[in-house]
Design an enzyme around this catalytic site. Sequence first.
Site, mmCIF file in Angstrom:
data_model
loop_
_atom_site.group_PDB
_atom_site.id
_atom_site.type_symbol
_atom_site.label_atom_id
_atom_site.label_comp_id
_atom_site.label_asym_id
_atom_site.label_seq_id
_atom_site.Cartn_x
_atom_site.Cartn_y
_atom_site.Cartn_z
ATOM 1 N N ASP A 2 11.446 -0.595 -8.696
ATOM 2 C CA ASP A 2 10.539 -1.458 -7.929
ATOM 3 C C ASP A 2 9.443 -2.021 -8.823
ATOM 4 O OD1 ASP A 2 12.052 -0.824 -5.755
ATOM 5 O OD2 ASP A 2 10.620 0.575 -4.886
ATOM 6 N N LYS A 46 9.619 10.649 5.295
ATOM 7 C CA LYS A 46 10.197 11.370 4.158
ATOM 8 C C LYS A 46 9.437 12.644 3.832
ATOM 9 C CE LYS A 46 12.026 7.106 2.171
ATOM 10 N NZ LYS A 46 11.496 6.217 3.214
#
Length: 269
Positions: A2, A46
């Site tokens: 990213d 998460k």
Amino acid sequence: MDQAISCLGQAGCAKLIDFNPLRVNNVDLPAGAQFVIANSCVEANKAATNHFNTRVAECRIAAQILAKSQGLDWRKIKKPFDFQKASNSSFKELIEITQSVLHEQPYSIEEVCRILEATQQELILNSLNQNTANLKEFQLYKRVMHVFCEAQRVYDFRDACKLESCTAFEVMGKLMNQSHESCKDLYDCSCPELDELTKICRESGAYGSRLTGAGWGGCTVSLIPNDKLESFLDSIKERYYEKNDRLKNLFIESAFPTKPSDGISIILS
């Protein structure tokens, strides 16, 4: 990844990013189609699960068993890339090795220790961490097969971009669909909403559709013919986002076309 694309993005082309060392190559996309992002509007917490840590551990142990099968020091292997480098294997060769060495059924911790000729304490020290030390069963074949096949698909996608547009889009879409199926069936990082949305996207005119990001929720990315964009958005709106008021209110900000753009830059006045 990213961070790399955020810095190195370039308008009009995709980027093939390799790591260790970092290398970036332009991939020209064929004209005539565009990518559409569609958010499933499922948020994966998460921090509340151990999914990611478990996948890391399973890939590490799988790579270590593969390394031992090839006469390598498994304790020096920490990730699949380490095994690729140590064995000097192509991704296609890695896939063949995996198919010949690992069985598809889950491995117990006792079986792993027996194969590696290690105690459970040694396994925890070399392969696990405080978040995964309590695991007793590992999906090794599925996890590492996804990693190697997905890596091969990246290069196949690059090669497909060099074909004539019509053929290129068919091949690119097929690879995207294979990627999603692998995420769903081998890496187990999809969710029912993502599976439903990618199916709707394909049935609404996409060449291919897959989850994007870490999984267990989040967005899909689909490859759409330019002349089907409007009908595609209308279809997914009706079939997915109009199921309830919450999704209906999120549609405008959740589904949109996108294209490769420039990354970060310094503007001097």
